[in-house]
Design a protein around this motif. Structure first.
Motif, PDB file in Angstrom:
ATOM      1  N   SER A  52      20.842  53.754  73.345  1.00 20.08           N
ATOM      2  CA  SER A  52      22.262  53.160  72.658  1.00 20.08           C
ATOM      3  C   SER A  52      21.731  50.870  73.021  1.00 20.08           C
ATOM      4  CB  SER A  52      22.954  52.735  73.620  1.00 20.08           C
ATOM      5  OG  SER A  52      22.960  52.623  74.689  1.00 20.08           O
ATOM      6  N   ARG A  53      20.906  50.397  71.519  1.00 20.25           N
ATOM      7  CA  ARG A  53      21.077  49.546  72.384  1.00 20.25           C
ATOM      8  C   ARG A  53      21.672  48.912  71.519  1.00 20.25           C
ATOM      9  NH1 ARG A  53      15.305  47.970  72.115  1.00 20.25           N
ATOM     10  NH2 ARG A  53      13.475  48.993  72.883  1.00 20.25           N
ATOM     11  N   GLY A  54      21.706  47.699  71.794  1.00 17.43           N
ATOM     12  CA  GLY A  54      23.329  46.742  71.760  1.00 17.43           C
ATOM     13  C   GLY A  54      24.623  47.548  71.925  1.00 17.43           C
ATOM     14  N   PHE A  55      24.584  47.833  72.512  1.00 12.67           N
ATOM     15  CA  PHE A  55      25.550  48.279  73.720  1.00 12.67           C
ATOM     16  C   PHE A  55      26.208  47.441  74.464  1.00 12.67           C
ATOM     17  CE2 PHE A  55      27.220  50.372  78.054  1.00 12.67           C
ATOM     18  CZ  PHE A  55      28.496  50.863  76.512  1.00 12.67           C
ATOM     19  N   GLU A  56      25.279  46.614  74.896  1.00  5.90           N
ATOM     20  CA  GLU A  56      26.026  46.031  75.741  1.00  5.90           C
ATOM     21  C   GLU A  56      27.123  44.800  75.401  1.00  5.90           C
ATOM     22  OE1 GLU A  56      21.565  44.570  74.898  1.00  5.90           O
ATOM     23  OE2 GLU A  56      22.756  46.514  75.224  1.00  5.90           O
ATOM     24  N   ALA A  57      27.057  44.680  74.289  1.00  7.03           N
ATOM     25  CA  ALA A  57      27.976  43.826  73.638  1.00  7.03           C
ATOM     26  C   ALA A  57      29.499  44.046  74.028  1.00  7.03           C
ATOM     27  CB  ALA A  57      27.652  43.287  72.162  1.00  7.03           C
ATOM     28  N   THR A  62      18.534  42.315  88.071  1.00  7.61           N
ATOM     29  CA  THR A  62      18.621  40.750  88.360  1.00  7.61           C
ATOM     30  C   THR A  62      19.958  39.986  87.419  1.00  7.61           C
ATOM     31  OG1 THR A  62      17.871  41.717  86.073  1.00  7.61           O
ATOM     32  CG2 THR A  62      15.971  41.161  87.002  1.00  7.61           C
ATOM     33  N   ASP A  63      20.886  40.811  87.814  1.00  6.83           N
ATOM     34  CA  ASP A  63      21.828  40.163  87.186  1.00  6.83           C
ATOM     35  C   ASP A  63      23.529  41.374  88.046  1.00  6.83           C
ATOM     36  OD1 ASP A  63      21.544  39.425  84.826  1.00  6.83           O
ATOM     37  OD2 ASP A  63      21.156  41.164  84.040  1.00  6.83           O
ATOM     38  N   TYR A  64      22.599  40.961  89.618  1.00  3.87           N
ATOM     39  CA  TYR A  64      23.734  41.647  90.142  1.00  3.87           C
ATOM     40  C   TYR A  64      24.675  40.946  90.444  1.00  3.87           C
ATOM     41  CZ  TYR A  64      21.959  37.880  93.837  1.00  3.87           C
ATOM     42  OH  TYR A  64      22.011  35.924  94.110  1.00  3.87           O
ATOM     43  N   GLU A  65      24.618  39.493  90.648  1.00  8.05           N
ATOM     44  CA  GLU A  65      26.120  39.151  90.485  1.00  8.05           C
ATOM     45  C   GLU A  65      26.730  39.433  89.729  1.00  8.05           C
ATOM     46  OE1 GLU A  65      24.902  35.085  90.458  1.00  8.05           O
ATOM     47  OE2 GLU A  65      25.012  34.940  92.417  1.00  8.05           O
ATOM     48  N   ARG A  66      26.827  39.901  88.662  1.00  4.42           N
ATOM     49  CA  ARG A  66      27.824  40.549  87.070  1.00  4.42           C
ATOM     50  C   ARG A  66      26.874  42.381  86.966  1.00  4.42           C
ATOM     51  NH1 ARG A  66      27.086  37.905  82.596  1.00  4.42           N
ATOM     52  NH2 ARG A  66      28.905  37.852  81.780  1.00  4.42           N
ATOM     53  N   ALA A  67      27.052  43.031  87.959  1.00  2.00           N
ATOM     54  CA  ALA A  67      26.045  44.572  87.325  1.00  2.00           C
ATOM     55  C   ALA A  67      27.474  45.370  86.370  1.00  2.00           C
ATOM     56  CB  ALA A  67      26.612  44.605  88.204  1.00  2.00           C
ATOM     57  N   LEU A  73      29.653  44.780  83.213  1.00  2.00           N
ATOM     58  CA  LEU A  73      30.418  43.612  82.623  1.00  2.00           C
ATOM     59  C   LEU A  73      32.112  44.926  81.694  1.00  2.00           C
ATOM     60  CD1 LEU A  73      27.047  42.059  81.373  1.00  2.00           C
ATOM     61  CD2 LEU A  73      28.550  41.130  83.246  1.00  2.00           C
ATOM     62  N   ALA A  74      31.917  44.071  80.900  1.00  2.00           N
ATOM     63  CA  ALA A  74      32.647  44.805  80.016  1.00  2.00           C
ATOM     64  C   ALA A  74      31.742  46.046  79.240  1.00  2.00           C
ATOM     65  CB  ALA A  74      33.492  43.775  78.649  1.00  2.00           C
ATOM     66  N   ALA A  75      30.882  46.319  79.301  1.00  2.00           N
ATOM     67  CA  ALA A  75      30.027  47.577  78.653  1.00  2.00           C
ATOM     68  C   ALA A  75      30.102  48.952  79.403  1.00  2.00           C
ATOM     69  CB  ALA A  75      28.925  46.819  77.829  1.00  2.00           C
ATOM     70  N   GLU A  76      29.643  48.015  80.424  1.00  2.00           N
ATOM     71  CA  GLU A  76      29.926  49.333  80.929  1.00  2.00           C
ATOM     72  C   GLU A  76      31.106  50.007  81.888  1.00  2.00           C
ATOM     73  OE1 GLU A  76      25.718  46.757  82.348  1.00  2.00           O
ATOM     74  OE2 GLU A  76      28.263  46.384  82.099  1.00  2.00           O
ATOM     75  N   GLU A 117      24.560  47.381  96.110  1.00  2.00           N
ATOM     76  CA  GLU A 117      24.339  48.955  95.793  1.00  2.00           C
ATOM     77  C   GLU A 117      25.951  49.651  96.556  1.00  2.00           C
ATOM     78  OE1 GLU A 117      21.819  53.347  96.420  1.00  2.00           O
ATOM     79  OE2 GLU A 117      21.389  51.347  97.568  1.00  2.00           O
ATOM     80  N   THR A 118      26.310  49.049  97.622  1.00  2.00           N
ATOM     81  CA  THR A 118      27.543  49.940  97.602  1.00  2.00           C
ATOM     82  C   THR A 118      28.669  49.200  97.703  1.00  2.00           C
ATOM     83  OG1 THR A 118      26.275  50.478  99.954  1.00  2.00           O
ATOM     84  CG2 THR A 118      28.754  50.151 100.118  1.00  2.00           C
ATOM     85  N   ARG A 119      28.585  48.343  96.693  1.00  2.00           N
ATOM     86  CA  ARG A 119      29.638  47.146  96.124  1.00  2.00           C
ATOM     87  C   ARG A 119      29.281  48.128  94.919  1.00  2.00           C
ATOM     88  NH1 ARG A 119      29.670  43.246  92.235  1.00  2.00           N
ATOM     89  NH2 ARG A 119      26.913  42.493  93.073  1.00  2.00           N
ATOM     90  N   ILE A 120      28.565  47.788  93.781  1.00  2.00           N
ATOM     91  CA  ILE A 120      28.465  49.222  92.824  1.00  2.00           C
ATOM     92  C   ILE A 120      29.115  49.813  92.733  1.00  2.00           C
ATOM     93  CG2 ILE A 120      27.176  49.228  90.808  1.00  2.00           C
ATOM     94  CD1 ILE A 120      25.396  47.018  91.368  1.00  2.00           C
ATOM     95  N   ILE A 121      28.648  50.664  93.448  1.00  2.00           N
ATOM     96  CA  ILE A 121      28.877  52.624  93.583  1.00  2.00           C
ATOM     97  C   ILE A 121      30.672  53.239  93.274  1.00  2.00           C
ATOM     98  CG2 ILE A 121      28.822  54.182  95.206  1.00  2.00           C
ATOM     99  CD1 ILE A 121      25.712  53.485  95.732  1.00  2.00           C
TER     100      ILE A 121
END
Length: 266
Positions: free
Chosen positions: A89-94, A130-135, A137-140, A198-202
């Motif tokens: 799903s390329r481009g989805f991160e926008a 590499t983006d752990y501080e903003r794991a 985002l709006a797309a996710e 990992e715990t924070r994201i889960i």
């Protein structure tokens, strides 16, 4: 595994089909190469199974604004293991509503279609550390809130975990350690950082309407000894159908460790 039963599954279901999601820097291609035991790029086919140079150029385009929304229909197949078909799903991160609608429709159709050979069996959602501080985002957030994935298991893969090494060293030096001392302590600090994030994201993903069914971390996938077994094992365990579990395991016939583990568990 009985070769006759394996052939029966392939003939009836077709290949094991995976939708791969995540940002452009999440290391998705490297993971797929490891799963298929190759360093080559995949061949690209359209939805009719025809090889397409136009889709190949579109897939390889680095400018998101020039990518067509039909990319998600493209089938990525590696010569080294044609038992897998991947969709990206390329481009989805926008995070635009149009892109979300494409993904939502694709999942709704492909997770339940009566055409078994077109059905997706799993979703690998890659989030780079590499983006752990903003794991998230709006797309996710939009995906896990709005995309109904009850009919297909979603595995969240935290990729590039080795990038936390430099973060750990930086923290240790800031705390007063010398570089030599920091290098001696880095593994323990890196592990603690990974567990924390990992715990924070889960915990954050669990609060959404359609949370993932499995989670795992992967690092150093660009190295020769990279191990993709955790991803295959996690995906196998997330599948509800024994038939699909056997199909996935059979794609790794040369992987004796994974085959033995799955046989013992079942």
């Amino acid at each position: 595994m009985d070769p006759a039963r394996v052939k029966e599954h392939f003939d009836r279901i077709g290949c094991f089909r995976v939708l791969v999601m995540g940002r452009s820097n999440a290391g998705k291609t490297t993971i797929l190469q490891r799963v298929c035991n190759t360093t080559d790029l995949p061949e690209v086919f359209n939805s009719e199974g025809e090889k397409s140079e136009l889709l190949l150029r579109d897939i390889n385009c680095t400018n998101h604004s020039q990518r067509g929304y039909h990319n998600i229909e493209a089938e990525l197949i590696f010569k080294s293991n044609r038992a897998f078909i991947f969709h990206d799903s390329r481009g989805f991160e926008a995070g635009s509503e149009d892109e979300m609608e494409v993904v939502r429709n694709f999942v709704a159709d492909r997770a339940t279609t009566i055409k078994l050979e077109k059905r997706i069996h799993a979703i690998w959602f890659c989030i780079p550390m590499t983006d752990y501080e903003r794991a998230i985002l709006a797309a996710e957030e939009k995906f896990f809130k709005e995309c109904d994935t009850r009919n297909v298991p979603v595995i969240v893969v935290l990729t590039k975990t080795d990038s936390l090494e430099s973060v750990a060293i930086g923290q240790l030096i800031d705390e007063g350690s010398s570089m030599r001392e920091a290098k001696l302590k880095v593994r323990d600090r890196e592990k603690k950082l990974l567990i924390y994030h990992e715990t924070r994201i889960i915990n954050e993903l669990k609060g959404f309407k359609y949370p993932p069914k499995g989670y795992l971390t992967l690092g150093n996938m660009n190295k020769d000894n990279a191990d993709c077994n955790p991803l295959l094992r996690c995906t196998t365990n997330a599948l509800d159908s024994i038939e699909l579990q056997q199909l996935l395991i059979s794609t790794q016939q040369t992987n004796l460790v994974l085959n033995i583990e799955c046989v013992i568990e079942k």
